[in-house]
Design an enzyme around this catalytic site. Structure first.
Site, PDB file in Angstrom:
ATOM      1  N   ARG A   1      77.113  98.722 130.089  1.00 12.70           N
ATOM      2  CA  ARG A   1      77.148 100.059 130.665  1.00 12.70           C
ATOM      3  C   ARG A   1      78.277 100.879 130.037  1.00 12.70           C
ATOM      4  O   ARG A   1      78.169 102.088 129.866  1.00 12.70           O
ATOM      5  CB  ARG A   1      77.356  99.977 132.189  1.00 12.70           C
ATOM      6  CG  ARG A   1      76.135  99.515 132.943  1.00 12.70           C
ATOM      7  CD  ARG A   1      76.421  99.383 134.427  1.00 12.70           C
ATOM      8  NE  ARG A   1      77.208  98.200 134.741  1.00 12.70           N
ATOM      9  CZ  ARG A   1      77.596  97.849 135.970  1.00 12.70           C
ATOM     10  NH1 ARG A   1      77.275  98.610 136.996  1.00 12.70           N
ATOM     11  NH2 ARG A   1      78.276  96.753 136.171  1.00 12.70           N
TER      12      ARG A   1
ATOM     13  N   CYS B   1      83.065  97.858 131.892  1.00 19.68           N
ATOM     14  CA  CYS B   1      82.186  97.713 133.052  1.00 19.68           C
ATOM     15  C   CYS B   1      82.256  96.263 133.494  1.00 19.68           C
ATOM     16  O   CYS B   1      83.329  95.729 133.732  1.00 19.68           O
ATOM     17  CB  CYS B   1      80.762  98.169 132.736  1.00 19.68           C
ATOM     18  SG  CYS B   1      79.998  97.330 131.327  1.00 19.68           S
TER      19      CYS B   1
END
Lengths: 226, 288
Positions: free
Chosen positions: B251, B246
């Site tokens: 994430r 990410c």
């Protein structure tokens, strides 16, 4: 009154820890969100409310707010029944950030219990101040639509980026710009004059400058800057 | 947890507990609940699961000097000071639909911690269900935790990623938002300081935003069938080695968790250097 630049109308009741305000009228309470929740959320992308007719006990969840930075539940300030919800806010959650004390109200409650979390402002000014400080809340002349944290970026580059953003944004878009460039205050004034956009507020917080900029109609001279 | 009997279960459902399970184990000395927040002030600090300790993402889960995840010594200290032993079941939950809890899960797995679980729905679901909260910060008797690992099988570094571009047996999954993937924005608007010099993605990567694995209403994971479909539709299948990334590696830990544990993919790596490393590196190719 203003508490640390945040507006807290004198005549309202507040549940400080829950971030709720309330106004009694015709035996019902209109409730909404205080600046604390708006700030830590970064602007609401979602507001949910229990439907009309729902009974909620004091301290229990009557709805929720969510923004890019924070999710939280809204707690009932007393035992109550939800008797109204503001569909304008459910459809357009940012209304509760931009007009928290009028058009952006959330729900109408019929009180059914005696105990309450609400107190008049005169009794909670110190609590409000402490809460704003604890959550490091900043209130500005207008709730920003967009935030630009430009720490360590040279002013010319910031203004160039700001101009590009303003160019593609609708009129009235409000931008919160944060800069640590020592020349920022002067440069921002010049930028305002050159482009015709409005610099609504300039605030200094230690080494940081906060600017609130609003796009004026028909302004798009952006790329001449920077 | 994964719904009705007709629905296929998650591949490793033992790493997921629901809010009721946590409620039932609040007094269980063999269970340690930890809240992992991006912003502890507005979350853990305003009330948390009774008995839960705080893992502060910035201070506890990262090396404070080098750009790296926490060191083995940091991890041993973190678990030790929170009274965790090899026999403890550690349950993680947090803000942002468990985004940072999943990152902590990956960190703990990297250092070989065996029994780690996520509370499905995280902080959001716990709050929505009006479950008890407290501001009391608990203290537990210090233990001496000795970690193992590191499990390099679950972590990817820049050169490995570079060698994986368009390699037939490997697939890169970019879990950022579509506008970050195309380079239109350099960082999500709520994290505007976490820029890279250039916008775009690693060549050949598939864009499957992490949040697509979550039910927005209560923060729980989507069903096995929905998740299977989500990844399969982009050619991300268990026969391949998968590398997730990410912007800063958080994430992508979430998507790594989904692929590795909920879908049971055998070989999934998290590239924690992610876009803030790749997008700033000289002579590393990008696509827009």
């Amino acid at each position: 009154m203003k508490i640390l630049d945040c507006e807290y109308p004198d005549e309202l009741l507040y549940a400080v820890e829950d971030g709720i305000w309330a106004r009694e009228s015709d035996g019902e309470f209109v409730v909404g969100v205080a600046p604390t929740l708006g700030w830590i959320s970064g602007g609401f992308t979602s507001v949910t409310l229990k439907p009309v007719g729902t009974k909620v006990a004091r301290g229990k969840t009557m709805g929720s707010i969510e923004g890019p930075r924070h999710f939280d539940v809204l707690r009932a300030p007393f035992d109550c029944t939800v008797v109204g919800t503001n569909s304008a806010v459910l459809n357009s959650p940012r209304l509760a950030n931009k007009r928290p004390y009028d058009e952006g109200w959330l729900a109408k409650l019929k009180r059914t219990g005696r105990e309450t979390s609400l107190v008049p402002l005169v009794e909670c000014v110190a609590d409000v101040r402490a809460r704003l400080q604890e959550l490091r809340v900043h209130c500005f002349a207008a709730f920003p639509d967009v935030e630009m944290y430009e720490i360590g970026v040279e002013c010319a580059a910031v203004l160039s980026k700001l101009s590009e953003l303003i160019d593609v944004s609708p009129t009235e878009t409000t931008v919160h710009v944060v800069s640590d460039d020592p020349t920022a205050a002067i440069e921002m004034e010049r930028w305002q004059m050159r482009t015709g956009n409005s610099l609504l507020e300039t605030k200094r917080d230690g080494a940081l400058f906060h600017f609130i900029v609003k796009k004026r109609e028909g302004t798009s001279f952006g790329h001449q800057d920077g | 947890m994964s719904g009705t009997l007709k629905e296929p279960a998650y591949a490793h459902s033992e790493v997921l507990v629901d809010t009721q399970w946590v409620s039932d184990h609040l007094q269980d000395g063999s269970v340690r609940v930890a809240e992992v927040d991006y912003d502890p002030l507005a979350n853990y600090g305003t009330g948390h699961v009774p008995g839960a300790v705080l893992f502060d993402w910035k201070k506890d889960m990262n090396d404070q000097l080098n750009r790296d995840i926490l060191s083995r010594q940091q991890l041993e200290d973190l678990l030790g000071r929170n009274g965790i032993t090899k026999d403890t079941t550690t349950v993680l939950y947090g803000d942002f639909n468990n985004w940072f809890a999943a990152y902590a899960f990956w960190d703990l797995k990297y250092y070989g911690v065996k029994d780690v679980r996520l509370m499905n729905g995280g902080r959001k679901k716990w709050l929505l269900e009006d479950r008890p909260l407290t501001k009391d910060v608990p203290t537990y008797q210090r233990t001496s935790y000795v970690a193992s690992g590191p499990e390099e099988r679950i972590r990817a570094y820049k050169d490995y990623v570079s060698a994986s571009i368009r390699s037939s047996g490997r697939v890169l999954v970019d879990v950022r938002g579509p506008k970050e993937f195309t380079g239109e924005v350099l960082a999500p608007p709520e994290y505007p300081t976490e820029h890279a010099q250039r916008g775009g993605h690693i060549p050949g990567a598939q864009n499957i935003p992490w949040a697509q694995a979550v039910n927005d209403a209560d923060g729980t994971f989507k069903t096995r069938a929905q998740l299977d479909e989500l990844y399969k539709s982009k050619g991300v299948t268990p026969d391949k080695e998968v590398i997730t990334y990410c912007r800063i590696g958080e994430r992508s830990s979430f998507s790594w968790f989904v692929l590795r544990y909920l879908l049971g993919f055998p070989d999934v790596k998290n590239y924690d250097g992610s876009w803030t490393e790749w997008g700033n590196s000289v002579r590393y190719p990008i696509e827009k």
